[in-house]
Design an enzyme around this catalytic site. Sequence first.
Site, PDB file in Angstrom:
ATOM      1  N   LYS A  75      -9.966 -31.889  10.566  1.00  0.00           N
ATOM      2  CA  LYS A  75     -11.438 -31.939  10.542  1.00  0.00           C
ATOM      3  C   LYS A  75     -12.075 -31.203   9.355  1.00  0.00           C
ATOM      4  O   LYS A  75     -12.193 -31.762   8.285  1.00  0.00           O
ATOM      5  CB  LYS A  75     -11.981 -31.426  11.879  1.00  0.00           C
ATOM      6  N   PHE A  90      -7.995 -32.860  24.520  1.00  0.00           N
ATOM      7  CA  PHE A  90      -8.003 -33.990  23.599  1.00  0.00           C
ATOM      8  C   PHE A  90      -7.177 -33.613  22.378  1.00  0.00           C
ATOM      9  O   PHE A  90      -7.489 -32.636  21.693  1.00  0.00           O
ATOM     10  CB  PHE A  90      -9.419 -34.375  23.166  1.00  0.00           C
ATOM     11  N   ASP A 124      -3.940 -26.218  19.227  1.00  0.00           N
ATOM     12  CA  ASP A 124      -4.626 -27.304  18.519  1.00  0.00           C
ATOM     13  C   ASP A 124      -5.999 -26.779  18.108  1.00  0.00           C
ATOM     14  O   ASP A 124      -6.924 -26.696  18.910  1.00  0.00           O
ATOM     15  CB  ASP A 124      -4.752 -28.525  19.455  1.00  0.00           C
TER      16      ASP A 124
HETATM   17  C1  LIG Z   1      -8.938 -30.750  19.378  1.00  0.00           C
HETATM   18  C2  LIG Z   1      -8.713 -32.040  18.661  1.00  0.00           C
HETATM   19  N1  LIG Z   1      -7.460 -32.414  18.371  1.00  0.00           N
HETATM   20  C3  LIG Z   1      -7.202 -33.565  17.725  1.00  0.00           C
HETATM   21  C4  LIG Z   1      -8.216 -34.412  17.361  1.00  0.00           C
HETATM   22  C5  LIG Z   1      -7.901 -35.691  16.636  1.00  0.00           C
HETATM   23  O1  LIG Z   1      -8.262 -35.598  15.312  1.00  0.00           O
HETATM   24  P1  LIG Z   1      -8.364 -36.924  14.389  1.00  0.00           P
HETATM   25  O2  LIG Z   1      -9.514 -37.713  14.888  1.00  0.00           O
HETATM   26  O3  LIG Z   1      -8.546 -36.376  12.996  1.00  0.00           O
HETATM   27  O4  LIG Z   1      -7.078 -37.650  14.540  1.00  0.00           O
HETATM   28  C6  LIG Z   1      -9.539 -34.064  17.647  1.00  0.00           C
HETATM   29  C7  LIG Z   1     -10.651 -34.973  17.302  1.00  0.00           C
HETATM   30  O5  LIG Z   1     -11.717 -34.927  17.847  1.00  0.00           O
HETATM   31  C8  LIG Z   1      -9.794 -32.855  18.325  1.00  0.00           C
HETATM   32  O6  LIG Z   1     -11.037 -32.480  18.645  1.00  0.00           O
END
Ligand SMILES: Cc1ncc(COP(=O)(O)O)c(C=O)c1O
Length: 393
Positions: free
Chosen positions: A238, A124, A209
């Site tokens: 986050k 994700f 990520d």
């Molecule tokens: C690993 C990861 N990358 C990207 C995101 C996306 O982040 P945002 O909701 O701040 O766009 C998330 C959100 O849950 C995530 O867990």
Amino acid sequence: MKSALLQNYSRYPVEFVEGKGSKLYDKNGKEYLDFLSGIAVTGFGHQHNEISKAANEQLHKLWHVSNLFESTPQEELAAKLTTSTGMDSVFFCNSGTEANEAAIKFARKWGGDRNTIIATNGSFHGRTMGSLSATGQSTLWNGFTPMLPGFTFVDFNNLEQIKSSIDENTCAIMVEPIQGESGVIVPDENYLIGLRNICDDNNLLLILDEVQTGIGRTGNLFAHQYFNIIPDILTSAKGLANGLPLGATICSEKVSNVIKPGDHGSTFGGNPIAVAAANKVIDLLSVQQLKLIKNSGKQIIELISNIDNSLILSTRGKGLMIGVEFEKPIAKTIAKALLNKGLIVGNSGDMVLRLLPPFIITNEDIQYFVKIFTFVLEKVSFSSGSSDIVNIN
Ligand SMILES: Cc1ncc(COP(=O)(O)O)c(C=O)c1O
């Protein structure tokens, strides 16, 4: 009354109006123990004195200036992030998906004619088109196709598949060190080191990520630091500003070198108030604090593993990023039952309960959580349907 909000979330019928430390209060004054932290965001809990003070001071000085001008607080935060990771430069944005959009653009710029990124099934990376195209969950693409070209998918935790997917167009490999949204999937110990080696051998960028795993969540500032490797691009968001919107794309020197003025930007990225909070968050993540996170995580995993209930298949995770897998699809129902009893948790689909408590939880909070969780599980073992379970007294 019909809600004027777009119905893109399925919301619980609870409204929180105040938070203090690890506790949240709803509009009827009911107290909840927060074991979700806004999905891995409020690591230092609600209304943390020092973080609130830092944000509040900035609030009364200056809210916004364009990124066309210099910013000492941004410089300070960028220096903290690069020094602590051994990387070179930082682009600030407002969210995880934006941090990944930047990562994808930077990798393509670096790659030149090579523009394919290998990503993993079940990953994700966010909801905007680039990050969504890198997200290996085709159910999230439904209704929004075509995805961007330039992504190939392999199984997570499988180095051989990655090796055989590399071709003359590949420029980067993009993964989460632990897959969060897919159910806290922890890869083998040699996975990230293996990825680093594959990238070095094939002249590819390693993009990590760490939007969810970073900023202390796993007991290190970033999860990859358990393995003594350095990525080429690292994304964060986050927990970075403990609840104010801030994202960061951290670049190694070879990536920094290809980005020129005008290549990328953001009006709000690196907002002074969010950056003031983040500067404090990073300062608070001392060795001692990280040790506490590791210990609290171990304690939770051990206590849950000792619960004698056959509904639990496994308890896994690192630091305070924990997943409890069930042997049948009850995670959502359990999350609702816990909410009714004043405990906030998350779920990944129906099989995995997600625990992302704040770093400031006490031993008492942990004992209380495990007691209520054990009680709910026992009731579930003997109940006949999901509505009985949710309304357990
Ligand atoms: C690993 C990861 N990358 C990207 C995101 C996306 O982040 P945002 O909701 O701040 O766009 C998330 C959100 O849950 C995530 O867990």
